[in-house]
Structure formats: structure tokens, C-alpha cells
Design a protein around this motif. Structure first.
Motif, PDB file in Angstrom:
ATOM      1  N   VAL A  33      24.308  33.149 -84.258  1.00  0.00           N
ATOM      2  CA  VAL A  33      24.540  34.387 -84.924  1.00  0.00           C
ATOM      3  C   VAL A  33      25.933  34.182 -86.000  1.00  0.00           C
ATOM      4  CG1 VAL A  33      25.178  36.815 -84.798  1.00  0.00           C
ATOM      5  CG2 VAL A  33      23.724  35.812 -83.062  1.00  0.00           C
ATOM      6  N   MET A  34      25.499  34.600 -87.274  1.00  0.00           N
ATOM      7  CA  MET A  34      26.651  34.532 -88.337  1.00  0.00           C
ATOM      8  C   MET A  34      26.774  36.018 -88.784  1.00  0.00           C
ATOM      9  SD  MET A  34      26.167  30.934 -90.052  1.00  0.00           S
ATOM     10  CE  MET A  34      27.840  30.856 -90.742  1.00  0.00           C
ATOM     11  N   GLY A  35      27.925  36.373 -89.072  1.00  0.00           N
ATOM     12  CA  GLY A  35      28.046  37.789 -89.692  1.00  0.00           C
ATOM     13  C   GLY A  35      29.400  37.831 -90.367  1.00  0.00           C
ATOM     14  N   TRP A  36      29.574  38.992 -90.671  1.00  0.00           N
ATOM     15  CA  TRP A  36      30.672  39.421 -91.486  1.00  0.00           C
ATOM     16  C   TRP A  36      31.467  40.789 -90.884  1.00  0.00           C
ATOM     17  CZ3 TRP A  36      32.998  36.678 -95.320  1.00  0.00           C
ATOM     18  CH2 TRP A  36      32.188  35.636 -95.783  1.00  0.00           C
ATOM     19  N   TYR A  37      32.732  40.774 -90.989  1.00  0.00           N
ATOM     20  CA  TYR A  37      33.556  41.791 -90.004  1.00  0.00           C
ATOM     21  C   TYR A  37      34.634  42.124 -91.168  1.00  0.00           C
ATOM     22  CZ  TYR A  37      31.119  40.590 -85.737  1.00  0.00           C
ATOM     23  OH  TYR A  37      30.009  40.430 -84.830  1.00  0.00           O
ATOM     24  N   PRO A  38      34.932  43.193 -91.741  1.00  0.00           N
ATOM     25  CA  PRO A  38      35.856  43.641 -92.426  1.00  0.00           C
ATOM     26  C   PRO A  38      37.106  44.308 -91.305  1.00  0.00           C
ATOM     27  CG  PRO A  38      34.291  45.103 -92.550  1.00  0.00           C
ATOM     28  CD  PRO A  38      33.892  44.274 -91.768  1.00  0.00           C
ATOM     29  N   GLN A  39      38.270  43.911 -92.188  1.00  0.00           N
ATOM     30  CA  GLN A  39      39.161  44.616 -91.327  1.00  0.00           C
ATOM     31  C   GLN A  39      40.328  45.138 -92.513  1.00  0.00           C
ATOM     32  OE1 GLN A  39      41.663  42.260 -88.913  1.00  0.00           O
ATOM     33  NE2 GLN A  39      42.648  43.852 -87.747  1.00  0.00           N
ATOM     34  N   ALA A  40      40.506  46.789 -92.214  1.00  0.00           N
ATOM     35  CA  ALA A  40      41.105  47.340 -93.366  1.00  0.00           C
ATOM     36  C   ALA A  40      42.549  47.276 -92.841  1.00  0.00           C
ATOM     37  CB  ALA A  40      40.574  48.735 -93.443  1.00  0.00           C
ATOM     38  N   PRO A  41      43.391  47.689 -93.758  1.00  0.00           N
ATOM     39  CA  PRO A  41      44.906  47.944 -93.232  1.00  0.00           C
ATOM     40  C   PRO A  41      44.879  48.958 -92.202  1.00  0.00           C
ATOM     41  CG  PRO A  41      44.882  47.701 -95.751  1.00  0.00           C
ATOM     42  CD  PRO A  41      43.384  47.916 -95.150  1.00  0.00           C
ATOM     43  N   GLY A  42      45.641  48.640 -91.165  1.00  0.00           N
ATOM     44  CA  GLY A  42      45.708  49.449 -90.059  1.00  0.00           C
ATOM     45  C   GLY A  42      44.771  49.660 -89.014  1.00  0.00           C
ATOM     46  N   LYS A  43      43.546  48.971 -89.502  1.00  0.00           N
ATOM     47  CA  LYS A  43      42.378  49.324 -88.551  1.00  0.00           C
ATOM     48  C   LYS A  43      41.830  48.077 -87.879  1.00  0.00           C
ATOM     49  CE  LYS A  43      40.593  53.145 -91.665  1.00  0.00           C
ATOM     50  NZ  LYS A  43      39.484  53.584 -92.392  1.00  0.00           N
ATOM     51  N   GLN A  44      40.948  48.394 -86.972  1.00  0.00           N
ATOM     52  CA  GLN A  44      40.514  47.148 -86.251  1.00  0.00           C
ATOM     53  C   GLN A  44      39.281  46.514 -86.958  1.00  0.00           C
ATOM     54  OE1 GLN A  44      39.233  48.815 -82.544  1.00  0.00           O
ATOM     55  NE2 GLN A  44      41.168  48.194 -81.451  1.00  0.00           N
ATOM     56  N   LYS A  75      22.084  24.537 -93.493  1.00  0.00           N
ATOM     57  CA  LYS A  75      23.506  24.444 -94.195  1.00  0.00           C
ATOM     58  C   LYS A  75      24.583  25.018 -93.197  1.00  0.00           C
ATOM     59  CE  LYS A  75      21.853  23.720 -98.898  1.00  0.00           C
ATOM     60  NZ  LYS A  75      21.993  24.416-100.353  1.00  0.00           N
ATOM     61  N   ASN A  76      23.994  25.648 -92.143  1.00  0.00           N
ATOM     62  CA  ASN A  76      25.196  26.592 -91.512  1.00  0.00           C
ATOM     63  C   ASN A  76      25.836  27.626 -92.294  1.00  0.00           C
ATOM     64  OD1 ASN A  76      24.337  25.445 -88.930  1.00  0.00           O
ATOM     65  ND2 ASN A  76      25.638  23.476 -89.567  1.00  0.00           N
ATOM     66  N   SER A  77      24.911  28.410 -93.487  1.00  0.00           N
ATOM     67  CA  SER A  77      25.851  29.180 -94.176  1.00  0.00           C
ATOM     68  C   SER A  77      25.234  30.676 -94.247  1.00  0.00           C
ATOM     69  CB  SER A  77      25.838  28.570 -95.683  1.00  0.00           C
ATOM     70  OG  SER A  77      24.483  28.559 -95.960  1.00  0.00           O
ATOM     71  N   VAL A  78      25.861  31.271 -94.512  1.00  0.00           N
ATOM     72  CA  VAL A  78      25.367  32.867 -94.635  1.00  0.00           C
ATOM     73  C   VAL A  78      26.040  33.430 -95.986  1.00  0.00           C
ATOM     74  CG1 VAL A  78      27.440  33.848 -93.305  1.00  0.00           C
ATOM     75  CG2 VAL A  78      25.300  35.147 -93.296  1.00  0.00           C
ATOM     76  N   GLU A  79      25.340  34.258 -96.641  1.00  0.00           N
ATOM     77  CA  GLU A  79      25.643  35.215 -97.699  1.00  0.00           C
ATOM     78  C   GLU A  79      25.418  36.774 -97.503  1.00  0.00           C
ATOM     79  OE1 GLU A  79      25.436  32.321-101.480  1.00  0.00           O
ATOM     80  OE2 GLU A  79      24.062  34.026-101.324  1.00  0.00           O
ATOM     81  N   LEU A  80      26.395  37.600 -97.954  1.00  0.00           N
ATOM     82  CA  LEU A  80      26.334  38.700 -97.778  1.00  0.00           C
ATOM     83  C   LEU A  80      26.626  39.490 -99.233  1.00  0.00           C
ATOM     84  CD1 LEU A  80      26.365  41.621 -96.138  1.00  0.00           C
ATOM     85  CD2 LEU A  80      28.713  41.460 -95.992  1.00  0.00           C
ATOM     86  N   GLU A  81      25.608  40.258 -99.862  1.00  0.00           N
ATOM     87  CA  GLU A  81      25.909  41.000-100.836  1.00  0.00           C
ATOM     88  C   GLU A  81      25.987  42.287-100.610  1.00  0.00           C
ATOM     89  OE1 GLU A  81      23.536  39.682-104.259  1.00  0.00           O
ATOM     90  OE2 GLU A  81      23.793  41.336-105.283  1.00  0.00           O
ATOM     91  N   ILE A  82      26.885  43.076-101.141  1.00  0.00           N
ATOM     92  CA  ILE A  82      27.087  44.458-100.951  1.00  0.00           C
ATOM     93  C   ILE A  82      27.096  45.105-102.292  1.00  0.00           C
ATOM     94  CG2 ILE A  82      28.436  46.457-100.059  1.00  0.00           C
ATOM     95  CD1 ILE A  82      29.892  44.573 -98.218  1.00  0.00           C
ATOM     96  N   ASN A  83      26.038  45.999-102.443  1.00  0.00           N
ATOM     97  CA  ASN A  83      25.956  46.736-103.618  1.00  0.00           C
ATOM     98  C   ASN A  83      26.569  47.906-103.733  1.00  0.00           C
ATOM     99  OD1 ASN A  83      23.760  44.732-104.580  1.00  0.00           O
ATOM    100  ND2 ASN A  83      22.594  45.562-103.135  1.00  0.00           N
ATOM    101  N   THR A  84      26.813  48.578-104.803  1.00  0.00           N
ATOM    102  CA  THR A  84      27.583  49.736-105.089  1.00  0.00           C
ATOM    103  C   THR A  84      28.720  49.626-104.232  1.00  0.00           C
ATOM    104  OG1 THR A  84      25.416  50.808-105.317  1.00  0.00           O
ATOM    105  CG2 THR A  84      27.159  52.166-105.219  1.00  0.00           C
ATOM    106  N   LEU A  85      29.645  49.195-104.501  1.00  0.00           N
ATOM    107  CA  LEU A  85      30.903  49.060-103.616  1.00  0.00           C
ATOM    108  C   LEU A  85      31.828  50.295-103.700  1.00  0.00           C
ATOM    109  CD1 LEU A  85      32.176  45.471-104.332  1.00  0.00           C
ATOM    110  CD2 LEU A  85      31.670  46.384-102.055  1.00  0.00           C
ATOM    111  N   LYS A  86      32.477  50.758-102.640  1.00  0.00           N
ATOM    112  CA  LYS A  86      33.227  52.054-102.786  1.00  0.00           C
ATOM    113  C   LYS A  86      34.648  51.558-102.219  1.00  0.00           C
ATOM    114  CE  LYS A  86      29.313  54.448-100.585  1.00  0.00           C
ATOM    115  NZ  LYS A  86      28.799  55.113 -99.490  1.00  0.00           N
TER     116      LYS A  86
END
Length: 122
Positions: A33-44, A75-86
């Protein structure tokens, strides 16, 4: 040694799209499994989206309908595209690789990238 290298972060305007890329390097036999995990300031750190070797995906409710994800097993790679960023998408985005095996009978391990900053201006 396995390393995850991320790219694609930066400063973007609200409403614009953003593409993040991550490539795993090293003597890798397979990655489950490959994935993306954001961490905002002060959050998990939280899940955005993950994709398994077969292409099956799971994602958080806050990105449903506005993201695409792809993976290249060779290639053991993953891409994530987020549209309409907030503005609330602002965070450090970490790439994750889970179920990493260095050979067929190796124990599975998990790795994290160093993170890439995404800042969305309103």
C-alpha cells in the motif's frame, strides 16, 4: 535501505490543482500500500488517500470527488492530484509505503517520507 522521496509541494492559490509525487528507492521486492497523509499545524497526521497493488483505493471524506490517484508498481511510485484546493488543505503531506518487502519471504515494514509542505492561499 528504503527511502521515500516526495515532490510537488509548494504555495498554490485556492481553487487550483496540485500534484504530489512519491517514489520509493532501494532494493524493494514489493509494496502493498502507498498513500498520502497530511499533517496540519497542531493536528495529528491523517489519511488523505491510499492505493494498493491492485489499484484499489480508500480516501478521506474531505477529498472525495476532488482527487485522483495513480500508482506505478514497477517504479514503486504513487501520484496524488487534488483538484480545487482549499485553505484547509494546508499541511505537510507525508508519503507512506506499507507492507514493504525487500524479498519474497521478508517481514513487511513501513516507511515514511520526510514530507512536503503544501500551502493554499485564499
Amino acid at each position: 535501505q528504503v527511502q521515500l522521496v516526495e515532490s510537488g509541494g509548494g504555495l498554490v492559490q485556492a481553487g487550483a490543482p496540485l500534484r504530489l509525487s512519491c517514489a520509493a528507492s532501494g532494493s524493494i521486492f514489493s509494496i502493498e500500500v502507498m498513500g498520502w497523509y497530511p499533517q496540519a499545524p497542531g493536528k495529528q497526521r491523517e489519511l488523505v488517500a491510499i492505493i494498493n497493488r491492485g489499484g484499489g483505493m480508500n480516501s478521506a471524506d474531505f477529498v472525495k470527488g476532488r482527487f485522483t490517484m495513480s500508482r506505478d508498481n514497477a517504479k514503486n511510485s504513487v501520484e496524488l492530484e487534488i483538484n480545487t484546493l482549499k485553505p484547509e488543505d494546508t499541511a505537510v503531506y507525508y508519503c507512506n509505503a506499507a507492507g514493504v518487502r525487500l524479498h519474497l519471504f521478508a517481514r513487511a515494514s513501513e516507511y515514511w517520507g520526510q514530507g512536503t509542505q503544501v500551502t493554499v492561499s485564499s
